[in-house]
Write an enzyme that holds these catalytic residues in place. Structure first.
Site, PDB file in Angstrom:
ATOM      1  N   ASP A   1       0.875  -1.502  -0.338  1.00 47.63           N
ATOM      2  CA  ASP A   1       0.017  -0.143   0.295  1.00 47.63           C
ATOM      3  C   ASP A   1       0.709   1.522  -0.023  1.00 47.63           C
ATOM      4  OD1 ASP A   1      -2.914   0.797   1.120  1.00 47.63           O
ATOM      5  OD2 ASP A   1      -1.650   1.904   2.386  1.00 47.63           O
TER       6      ASP A   1
ATOM      7  N   GLU B   1       1.644  -0.800  -4.490  1.00 48.72           N
ATOM      8  CA  GLU B   1       1.181   0.502  -5.661  1.00 48.72           C
ATOM      9  C   GLU B   1       1.236   1.355  -5.098  1.00 48.72           C
ATOM     10  OE1 GLU B   1      -3.456   2.904  -3.542  1.00 48.72           O
ATOM     11  OE2 GLU B   1      -2.040   2.426  -2.728  1.00 48.72           O
TER      12      GLU B   1
ATOM     13  N   HIS C   1     -11.074  -1.144  -4.972  1.00 48.33           N
ATOM     14  CA  HIS C   1     -11.444  -0.624  -4.363  1.00 48.33           C
ATOM     15  C   HIS C   1     -11.526   0.548  -4.331  1.00 48.33           C
ATOM     16  CE1 HIS C   1      -7.793  -1.072  -2.660  1.00 48.33           C
ATOM     17  NE2 HIS C   1      -8.242  -0.687  -1.606  1.00 48.33           N
ATOM     18  N   ASP C   2     -10.234   1.189  -4.004  1.00 50.16           N
ATOM     19  CA  ASP C   2     -10.482   2.790  -4.894  1.00 50.16           C
ATOM     20  C   ASP C   2     -10.878   2.920  -6.123  1.00 50.16           C
ATOM     21  OD1 ASP C   2      -9.342   2.865  -1.953  1.00 50.16           O
ATOM     22  OD2 ASP C   2      -6.797   2.443  -3.620  1.00 50.16           O
TER      23      ASP C   2
HETATM   24  C1  GLC Z   1      -4.318   2.783  -0.209  1.00 47.57           C
HETATM   25  C2  GLC Z   1      -5.780   2.291  -0.131  1.00 47.57           C
HETATM   26  C3  GLC Z   1      -6.753   3.353  -0.056  1.00 47.57           C
HETATM   27  C4  GLC Z   1      -6.198   3.878   1.161  1.00 47.57           C
HETATM   28  C5  GLC Z   1      -4.625   4.326   1.240  1.00 47.57           C
HETATM   29  C6  GLC Z   1      -4.070   4.674   2.468  1.00 47.57           C
HETATM   30  O1  GLC Z   1      -4.653   4.098  -1.267  1.00 47.57           O
HETATM   31  O2  GLC Z   1      -5.906   1.390  -1.608  1.00 47.57           O
HETATM   32  O3  GLC Z   1      -7.263   2.496  -0.098  1.00 47.57           O
HETATM   33  O4  GLC Z   1      -7.379   4.998   1.948  1.00 47.57           O
HETATM   34  O5  GLC Z   1      -3.595   3.593   0.637  1.00 47.57           O
HETATM   35  O6  GLC Z   1      -3.770   3.268   3.536  1.00 47.57           O
END
Ligand code: GLC
Length: 554
Positions: A198, A255, A327-328
């Site tokens: 993440d 990510e 999920h985002d």
């Molecule tokens: C990433 C996750 C997201 C979260 C963010 C903070 O982007 O995918 O859902 O809100 O990190 O952890």
């Protein structure tokens, strides 16, 4: 060199919304275990679980208060061990979400830091003196407002690039880093196959903590400015890999946004710090730094350019992980297909484009059914922290309440977070209780039970695409083959070759509702997949129906 994960298909589970086994309205690990056979049937090999660690759930589990335990709403460590065993028995691999840019403000490290902002644990975070009555600098957090939160009765602030309940961890502190490495290794020893990682670019800060020119009336600037000026994240990632993942041959998917020009190979090249990273090019298309209210729509041609350019950029470097949603993001089919054209045919077309690209396919739960965005009628009904912020941004920028509501309906992360639609009984078979977030009203038309049975369903089309990818005959082309775009002079046409050592395939997708006549540069010998009943011809030309996709052997 070939790696074990190259030919695999991955699937993201959002545990809270997948399957509830105990009727409390929240999905859980036993629910996931009960659906492993469903995923196996689809052809899934690798499962990524969004966070299930202990969490106050301010950001749905992305705020972790204990990295070594499972949150009781998802089950127990015994359930987790059982999931690992059951997955293994089916030759499936489990990834957890590694959220280590920040933790929760309820984590014991942070509680100790707050008790003594001069003490040992304060240095696990970033505590800094304010400038007079103001925070140390003017960076804006991803979820709105300053990245700095004041510690009561002091002139100190702590840094949080996400919500104030998600304090950033100080990766400059060797003690903190060792705690993180220890935790990662503990999980890998337990039998995890790896992690989805993440927000990892954020771990390196520009330690000068200086202002940048304000870009909104709030006087703050996008946190992206800080990321652009921070140097040295690569050294941190190298060490992270060496201390953890590498020792276990773990699979990792980063990510990663905002990597710098020319640095892709450092991330996913031969000795890259991750196995792969998500390709977010199509997700970023049309997005504005100003906020969702300023996002613009895009044409199929623009979409084609963004996807194809990224394929070409990645070709000699490594494999990216291809997605149409997560999920985002809003649901892929709602995001990339005009509302009036949304049907099984267009959904299958999008599926084929995505799964036939070079890279590792990551399917998000419900994508294989063609689940769509939901409709939310008032802002109070949204759960997602980002959606509420974006609603307020839109209002501040002069949108009416109705306009702001429509904007956040289009982009809300809650669209992806509605319960998985298992069948057509109450609550879509997700729970026998009251679901934590409303089920999409269309569950009677879109659900797994009816699609698994129906040969022509979106589910079975995904299954066919996965089978093609895994087939002995075509794997070499679909997994390892080169990517080459063709027929770019046609509008609204996605056409490309995938060529392996023995077979060459072509995908043709007509990204519009009108039919389109195409002159093929090469004859084809066989149609492998088609989302329509036939392939129409006119002499040596092909007439593609609206949203038709075909995969040919050429
Ligand atoms: C990433 C996750 C997201 C979260 C963010 C903070 O982007 O995918 O859902 O809100 O990190 O952890």
């Amino acid at each position: 060199m070939k790696k074990w994960w190259h030919d695999k298909v991955a699937y993201q589970i959002y545990p809270k919304s997948f399957c509830d086994s105990n009727g409390d309205g929240i999905g859980d690990l036993r629910g996931i275990i009960s659906k492993l056979d469903y995923l196996k049937k689809l052809g899934v090999d690798i499962i990524w679980l969004s966070p299930i660690y202990c969490s106050p759930m301010v950001d749905q589990g992305y705020d972790i208060s204990d990295y070594y335990n499972i949150d009781s709403q998802f089950g127990t460590m015994e359930d987790m061990d059982e999931l690992l065993r059951e997955a293994k028995a089916r030759n499936m691999y489990i990834l957890m979400d590694l959220v280590v840019n920040h933790c929760s403000d309820k984590h014991e490290w942070f509680k100790k830091a707050l008790e003594d902002p001069e003490g040992e644990y304060a240095d696990y975070f970033y505590f800094r003196e304010g400038k007079g009555n103001k925070p140390p600098c003017n960076w804006r957090s991803y979820f709105g407002g300053s990245v700095w939160e004041k510690v009561p009765n002091t002139n100190k602030y702590y840094l949080h690039v996400f919500a104030k309940e998600q304090p950033d961890l100080n990766w400059e502190n060797p003690k903190l880093k060792n705690e993180i490495y220890k935790m990662i290794n503990w999980w890998l020893e337990k039998g995890l196959a790896g992690f989805r990682i993440d927000a990892i670019i954020n771990i390196k800060k520009d330690l000068r903590f200086q202002d940048f020119p304000a870009d909104r009336e709030d006087g703050l600037c996008s946190i992206d400015r800080m990321l652009e000026s921070a140097e040295g994240v690569l050294d941190m990632l190298k060490e992270l890999k060496e201390e953890t993942f590498e020792k276990f041959g773990a699979f990792t998917v980063g990510e990663v946004f905002n990597e710098k020009e020319g640095e892709l190979y450092k991330f996913i090249g031969k000795d890259g710090y991750f196995s792969t990273m998500f390709d977010f090019e199509m997700e970023m298309l049309g997005k504005s730094e100003k906020g969702w209210y300023d996002n613009r729509t895009f044409t199929p041609n623009e979409l084609r350019t963004s996807i194809f350019d990224s394929q070409i950029k990645t070709a000699d470097v490594g494999f990216k992980a291809n997605i149409i949603e997560n999920h985002d993001e809003p649901r892929g089919v709602s995001n990339y297909i005009p509302k009036e054209d949304l049907n099984d045919k267009s959904k299958k077309m999008l599926a084929a484009i995505s799964l036939m690209l070079r890279g590792i396919p990551f399917i998000y739960q419900g994508q294989e059914l063609g689940m769509t965005n939901t409709k939310i009628n008032s802002v109070e009904e949204f759960d997602d922290i980002a959606t509420i912020d974006q609603y307020n941004v839109a209002i501040k920028e002069g949108c009416s309440k109705e306009e702001a509501l429509e904007i956040v309906n289009n982009y809300s992360r809650d669209n992806a977070r509605t319960p998985f639609q298992w069948d057509d009984i109450e609550n879509a078979g997700f729970t026998t209780g009251t679901p934590w977030i409303k089920v999409n009203k269309n569950y009677k038309e879109i659900n797994a039970a009816s699609q698994v049975e129906n040969e022509d369903s979106v589910f079975n089309f995904y299954k066919k695409l996965i089978n093609l990818r895994k087939s002995e005959e075509f794997k070499d082309a679909v997994v390892y083959g080169t990517f080459e775009s063709v027929l770019e002079n046609y509008d609204n046409l996605f056409a490309f070759y995938r060529e392996g050592s023995s077979k060459k395939l072509m995908l043709l997708a007509n990204y519009q509702k009108e039919e389109q006549t195409i002159e093929l540069p090469k004859l084809y010998s066989k149609v492998l997949l088609n989302n329509c009943d036939e392939v129409k011809h006119e002499k040596d030309k092909i007439i593609l129906q609206g949203y038709q996709v075909i995969i040919l052997v050429v």
